[in-house]
Scaffold this active site. Structure first.
Site, PDB file in Angstrom:
ATOM      1  N   CYS A 138       0.832  -1.213   0.000  1.00  0.00           N
ATOM      2  CA  CYS A 138       0.000   0.000   0.000  1.00  0.00           C
ATOM      3  C   CYS A 138       0.862   1.257   0.000  1.00  0.00           C
ATOM      4  CB  CYS A 138      -0.938  -0.023   1.209  1.00  0.00           C
ATOM      5  SG  CYS A 138      -1.697   1.563   1.582  1.00  0.00           S
ATOM      6  N   GLY A 139       0.701   2.103  -1.011  1.00  0.00           N
ATOM      7  CA  GLY A 139       1.476   3.338  -1.122  1.00  0.00           C
ATOM      8  C   GLY A 139       1.224   4.288   0.034  1.00  0.00           C
ATOM      9  N   HIS A 140      -0.037   4.407   0.477  1.00  0.00           N
ATOM     10  CA  HIS A 140      -0.364   5.295   1.593  1.00  0.00           C
ATOM     11  C   HIS A 140       0.310   4.811   2.876  1.00  0.00           C
ATOM     12  CE1 HIS A 140      -3.209   7.560  -0.786  1.00  0.00           C
ATOM     13  NE2 HIS A 140      -3.832   6.450  -1.131  1.00  0.00           N
ATOM     14  N   CYS A 141       0.367   3.482   3.055  1.00  0.00           N
ATOM     15  CA  CYS A 141       1.032   2.916   4.234  1.00  0.00           C
ATOM     16  C   CYS A 141       2.525   3.225   4.193  1.00  0.00           C
ATOM     17  CB  CYS A 141       0.815   1.401   4.292  1.00  0.00           C
ATOM     18  SG  CYS A 141      -0.919   0.895   4.312  1.00  0.00           S
TER      19      CYS A 141
END
Length: 506
Positions: free
Chosen positions: A76-79
């Site tokens: 996950c990029g946001h993570c």
């Protein structure tokens, strides 16, 4: 020699077999050791963040009074973007010996935990308090290190400072530009507890609480009241607690947000987030050139009108030569249009303007009331139609020409609403041109496009780019949104089938 070889193999055979067996035993033992490690409730750390899984989760809850857990996915990029801030916040909390700790769970690997806590998106942050596993609190703060630390600090300690005497409360009120103090005769009562909830949530404000009767008298209060003290505009704003209703946390939060803003805001890089997060339904904008003393004087009438609309309309001054220059295209304006007024209904971004600008407080108040009462139509942007708008295969529409083309009852009109800067629009431009070329000789089909950043429509709001709408021939002003693959063949099937995609055979 042959016999010697046979005898040697006969002797070495068991030994060789024994070595194989020893390797198998070692492999099995290592495997069991790894399984034991996974099943262990030992808690490891990475950058001050506890690494949790199904077998150590309960132990972590029992050992830490406040535990903020990030449920993440490795891909996950946001993570990945959150990780450095999360680690920094974990380090800060640990350095100050806070009872609050941060932890993380790979929700894609620990599926039982993800199911138990209803994790459906990443990252999801949940706060576990006092080992309670059944009712975690959803994280509502900002996703940066400072936001996480403040949010956790409010939950680790008292969310409001106890103010016990006149000197303490006077120093507290004077300590910042804006503070909130709750005056309650019973700090264990329901109203006070609701106040503490609001204080824990609104981490960007400073909260105090007072119980002493003499402090009620000093600030002219006789009953439970929440007071907002400011070093600007009105110095003290009171929100009395209604005995019958008690203290509504959502309403108090809204009132504090509204009244914490200056009566008239200036649109700057520092205030833009406050302005847009205030959730005030209408914004009244005064566009002016701050280098002009004559235009600056118009702020007096603007401010005089603002008082009667607090909470309903936010008054904002926009310097057309400063930070405000960036928003001028949104209104179809240039710096030369200043001074001028606009009212924006935030839902749908509907814009309203006076027929003639009048900067007196009475005129501004009358105009705003007429808009709120639905007596003024929105001011819609429209570019001028190009001279060759209908000579190319793709017809170019603007606000002024949209109605007559899209709702022509003799034609089926397929329109692409786009933004010139949108990469998705740019990516499908060639397909749209090819589609128009394919149907350029069809009298009943029109392929068109409209730049939605320069043109607005009264009853159609475009929320994303590109948006594709089909307007079928015939009466009724029908509109069908196209939601499928953006390629020429799919577009063509949609058109040939009258505005729907044919069902594919199984």
């Amino acid at each position: 020699l042959v016999w010697l070889l046979v005898l040697s193999l006969a002797w070495l055979g068991p030994a060789l077999g024994g070595e194989d067996k020893d390797e198998e035993v070692i492999e099995e033992e290592e495997k069991e050791k790894k399984e034991d490690e996974v099943l262990s409730d030992e808690i490891k750390e990475e950058d001050n963040v506890l690494v949790l899984h199904e077998h150590n989760f309960a132990r972590a809850l029992s050992e830490h009074q406040l535990l903020l857990v990030e449920f993440y996915a490795p891909w996950c990029g946001h993570c990945q973007q959150l990780a450095p801030a999360f680690a920094q916040a974990a380090a800060e909390l640990r350095n100050e010996s806070s009872p609050a700790r941060l932890a993380k769970v790979d929700a894609t690997a620990q599926t039982a935990l993800a199911t138990e806590f209803g994790i459906t998106s990443y990252p999801t942050l949940k706060l576990f308090r006092d080992g309670n596993r059944t009712h975690p609190l959803a994280y509502t703060g900002r996703l940066d290190s400072q936001g996480i630390v403040r949010w956790m600090q409010r939950r680790a300690g008292p969310s409001a400072t106890l103010l016990q005497d006149t000197d303490t409360i006077a120093a507290f009120v004077d300590s910042q530009d804006l503070v909130v103090v709750g005056f309650f005769k019973d700090l264990k009562g329901e109203a006070a507890q609701a106040f503490f909830e609001v204080a824990a949530e609104m981490v960007d404000m400073t909260f105090g609480v007072a119980e002493a009767a003499e402090l009620f008298q000093v600030y002219g209060l006789s009953a439970d009241t929440v007071c907002l003290f400011k070093k600007f505009d009105e110095r003290q704003t009171n929100f009395p607690v209604e005995p019958a209703r008690g203290l509504d946390t959502a309403e108090l939060s809204r009132l504090l947000r509204v009244h914490s803003l200056q009566l008239v805001m200036e649109f700057t890089n520092e205030t833009s987030n406050q302005i847009f997060s205030a959730k005030i339904p209408h914004h009244m904008l005064l566009f002016l050139n701050k280098s002009s003393p004559e235009q600056l004087s118009l702020r007096d009438g603007f401010r005089a009108a603002a008082g009667g609309f607090r909470g309903e309309v936010l008054f904002v001054v926009v310097d057309v030569t400063g930070h405000g220059a960036d928003v001028l295209p949104f209104f179809g304006m240039t710096a030369a249009d200043a001074p001028t007024l606009r009212l924006v209904r935030m839902e749908g971004n509907r814009k309203y303007r006076m027929e003639q600008d009048n900067f007196s407080d009475s005129a501004i108040g009358t105009f705003i009331r007429a808009v709120l009462d639905g007596k003024v139509k929105p001011h819609l942007l429209s570019a001028e139609p190009p001279e060759d708008w209908d000579t190319r295969p793709v017809k170019v529409l603007v606000g002024k020409t949209f109605e007559q083309v899209a709702f022509d009852e003799t034609k089926n009109v397929f329109v692409k609403f786009y933004a010139p800067w949108c990469p998705h629009c740019q990516a499908m431009a060639a397909a749209w041109e090819e589609l128009a070329e394919r149907y350029k000789d069809r009298q009943d089909i029109v392929i068109a496009e409209m730049d939605s950043t320069a043109n607005e429509l009264e009853n159609i709001t475009i929320h994303g780019y590109p948006t594709l709408h089909y307007f079928p021939a015939g009466p009724g002003r029908k509109m069908i949104e196209f939601k499928s693959n953006r390629d020429v063949e799919t577009f063509s099937k949609f058109l040939e089938n009258g505005g729907t995609l044919p069902e594919e055979p199984p």
